[in-house]
Design a protein around this motif. Structure first.
Motif, short mmCIF file in Angstrom:
data_model
loop_
_atom_site.label_atom_id
_atom_site.label_comp_id
_atom_site.label_asym_id
_atom_site.label_seq_id
_atom_site.Cartn_x
_atom_site.Cartn_y
_atom_site.Cartn_z
N ALA A 83 0.83 -1.21 0.00
CA ALA A 83 0.00 0.00 0.00
C ALA A 83 0.86 1.25 0.00
O ALA A 83 0.50 2.26 -0.61
CB ALA A 83 -0.93 0.00 1.21
N VAL A 84 2.00 1.19 0.68
CA VAL A 84 2.92 2.33 0.70
C VAL A 84 3.67 2.45 -0.62
O VAL A 84 3.76 3.52 -1.22
CB VAL A 84 3.91 2.20 1.87
CG1 VAL A 84 4.94 3.33 1.83
CG2 VAL A 84 3.18 2.20 3.21
N LEU A 93 7.77 8.70 10.14
CA LEU A 93 7.00 8.60 11.39
C LEU A 93 5.51 8.62 11.11
O LEU A 93 4.75 7.85 11.72
CB LEU A 93 7.37 9.74 12.34
CG LEU A 93 6.59 9.76 13.67
CD1 LEU A 93 6.81 8.47 14.44
CD2 LEU A 93 7.00 10.98 14.50
N SER A 94 5.07 9.48 10.18
CA SER A 94 3.63 9.55 9.89
C SER A 94 3.16 8.26 9.21
O SER A 94 2.04 7.80 9.47
CB SER A 94 3.32 10.76 9.01
OG SER A 94 3.84 10.60 7.70
N ILE A 95 4.00 7.67 8.37
CA ILE A 95 3.64 6.39 7.74
C ILE A 95 3.52 5.30 8.79
O ILE A 95 2.55 4.53 8.79
CB ILE A 95 4.69 6.01 6.67
CG1 ILE A 95 4.67 7.01 5.52
CG2 ILE A 95 4.42 4.59 6.15
CD1 ILE A 95 5.77 6.79 4.49
N TYR A 96 4.48 5.25 9.69
CA TYR A 96 4.44 4.24 10.75
C TYR A 96 3.21 4.44 11.63
O TYR A 96 2.53 3.47 12.00
CB TYR A 96 5.71 4.32 11.61
CG TYR A 96 5.64 3.44 12.84
CD1 TYR A 96 5.88 2.08 12.74
CD2 TYR A 96 5.30 3.97 14.08
CE1 TYR A 96 5.79 1.26 13.85
CE2 TYR A 96 5.20 3.16 15.19
CZ TYR A 96 5.46 1.80 15.08
OH TYR A 96 5.36 1.01 16.18
N PRO A 148 -1.64 10.59 1.45
CA PRO A 148 -0.61 11.61 1.68
C PRO A 148 -1.21 13.01 1.70
O PRO A 148 -2.09 13.32 0.88
CB PRO A 148 0.31 11.43 0.47
CG PRO A 148 -0.58 10.90 -0.61
CD PRO A 148 -1.63 10.08 0.06
N TYR A 149 -0.77 13.83 2.64
CA TYR A 149 -1.25 15.21 2.70
C TYR A 149 -0.16 16.10 3.28
O TYR A 149 0.23 15.95 4.44
CB TYR A 149 -2.52 15.33 3.56
CG TYR A 149 -3.06 16.74 3.62
CD1 TYR A 149 -3.74 17.28 2.53
CD2 TYR A 149 -2.88 17.52 4.75
CE1 TYR A 149 -4.22 18.58 2.57
CE2 TYR A 149 -3.36 18.82 4.80
CZ TYR A 149 -4.04 19.35 3.71
OH TYR A 149 -4.51 20.64 3.75
N GLN A 150 0.36 16.99 2.46
CA GLN A 150 1.38 17.95 2.87
C GLN A 150 2.55 17.27 3.61
O GLN A 150 2.96 17.70 4.67
CB GLN A 150 0.76 19.05 3.73
CG GLN A 150 -0.23 19.92 2.97
CD GLN A 150 -0.72 21.10 3.77
OE1 GLN A 150 -0.56 21.16 4.98
NE2 GLN A 150 -1.36 22.04 3.08
N GLY A 151 3.04 16.20 3.02
CA GLY A 151 4.20 15.52 3.57
C GLY A 151 3.93 14.59 4.73
O GLY A 151 4.87 14.04 5.32
N GLU A 152 2.65 14.40 5.06
CA GLU A 152 2.28 13.50 6.14
C GLU A 152 1.33 12.42 5.62
O GLU A 152 0.48 12.70 4.77
CB GLU A 152 1.60 14.26 7.28
CG GLU A 152 2.46 15.33 7.93
CD GLU A 152 3.60 14.73 8.73
OE1 GLU A 152 3.36 13.81 9.53
OE2 GLU A 152 4.75 15.19 8.55
N ALA A 153 1.49 11.20 6.12
CA ALA A 153 0.59 10.12 5.75
C ALA A 153 -0.50 10.00 6.81
O ALA A 153 -0.22 10.06 8.02
CB ALA A 153 1.36 8.80 5.65
N GLU A 154 -1.74 9.84 6.37
CA GLU A 154 -2.86 9.70 7.30
C GLU A 154 -3.69 8.49 6.90
O GLU A 154 -3.74 8.11 5.73
CB GLU A 154 -3.72 10.96 7.30
CG GLU A 154 -3.00 12.19 7.84
CD GLU A 154 -3.84 13.43 7.78
OE1 GLU A 154 -4.89 13.41 7.10
OE2 GLU A 154 -3.45 14.44 8.42
N LEU A 155 -4.34 7.90 7.89
CA LEU A 155 -5.18 6.72 7.65
C LEU A 155 -6.60 7.16 7.34
O LEU A 155 -7.19 7.96 8.07
CB LEU A 155 -5.17 5.82 8.88
CG LEU A 155 -5.90 4.48 8.71
CD1 LEU A 155 -5.13 3.57 7.76
CD2 LEU A 155 -6.07 3.79 10.07
#
Length: 212
Positions: free
Chosen positions: A21-22, A34-37, A60-67
């Motif tokens: 998925a990543v 860290l946000s991916i983890y 992905p949103y502004q350099g951060e991964a969210e669920l």
């Protein structure tokens, strides 16, 4: 992560799907590790499988991964403790045969999709059958669904920058199903602490930055 997954989950398969998925989204590779983890850890903690056909996705949103929990994820969580026996949702088109019977003990939903050209979407509904036999349902018009879309952070950001890559742009029907199931769960279903937590977190991920 192994300790967060229940004994009924194939841990190696779950980790393989999460990694795919990543790797399947180049923009995720630009997000902070860290946000991916953290997002993967949330999925494991809630027992949700990641991936295009899974229970949740990494956004992905502004350099951060969210669920982002999908329709299938909310369905799985709602049925987990056995209080809800069945739950589903569908969109309704203008040439479908559709009727809701309410206000009596014989509540029912009748939906017969047109086999020919179905026309435009006019709304969506979700229903749940509880273990005691009770039928619960919610109906949202197209206008209500689009109002929710217009409040979405991903939609507003895409429109602002002239893009068409938001989840609402790419998967409008799936987002309508998710929206109406969330409405049913939050308004009518018996909420377990876990389901309440997931609904709140998923909503915050999508809306909170736009409230500031």
């Amino acid at each position: 992560l192994h300790t967060l997954l229940s004994g009924s989950v194939d841990v190696d398969r779950w980790m393989t799907v999460a990694l795919a998925a990543v790797q399947g989204q180049p923009k995720l590779m630009e997000c902070s590790p860290l946000s991916i983890y953290t997002a993967i850890r949330e999925a494991a903690m809630w027992g949700l499988e990641l991936g295009p056909l899974g229970d949740a996705s990494l956004i992905p949103y502004q350099g951060e991964a969210e669920l982002s929990v999908e329709f299938r994820g909310f369905r799985r969580l709602a049925m987990r403790d056995g209080t809800v026996r069945a739950i589903s949702a569908d969109v309704v088109y203008e040439r479908d045969e559709f009727r809701i019977v309410s206000g009596t003990e014989e509540r029912a939903i009748y939906h017969e999709p047109s086999l020919a050209e179905r026309g435009n979407i006019i709304g969506a509904y979700a229903w749940a059958r509880l273990a005691n036999g009770e039928l619960l349902w919610v109906w949202m018009t197209e206008a209500e669904l689009l109002k929710r879309r217009d409040a979405s952070r991903s939609w507003r950001t895409a429109i602002k920058h002239g893009r068409t890559d938001s989840t609402w742009h790419m998967w409008p029907v799936e987002m309508m199903l998710k929206t109406v199931v969330k409405r049913l769960a939050s308004a009518q279903l018996p909420l377990t602490p876990l389901l309440r937590e997931v609904i709140a977190k998923d909503t915050d991920n999508d809306l909170e930055p736009e409230r500031r």
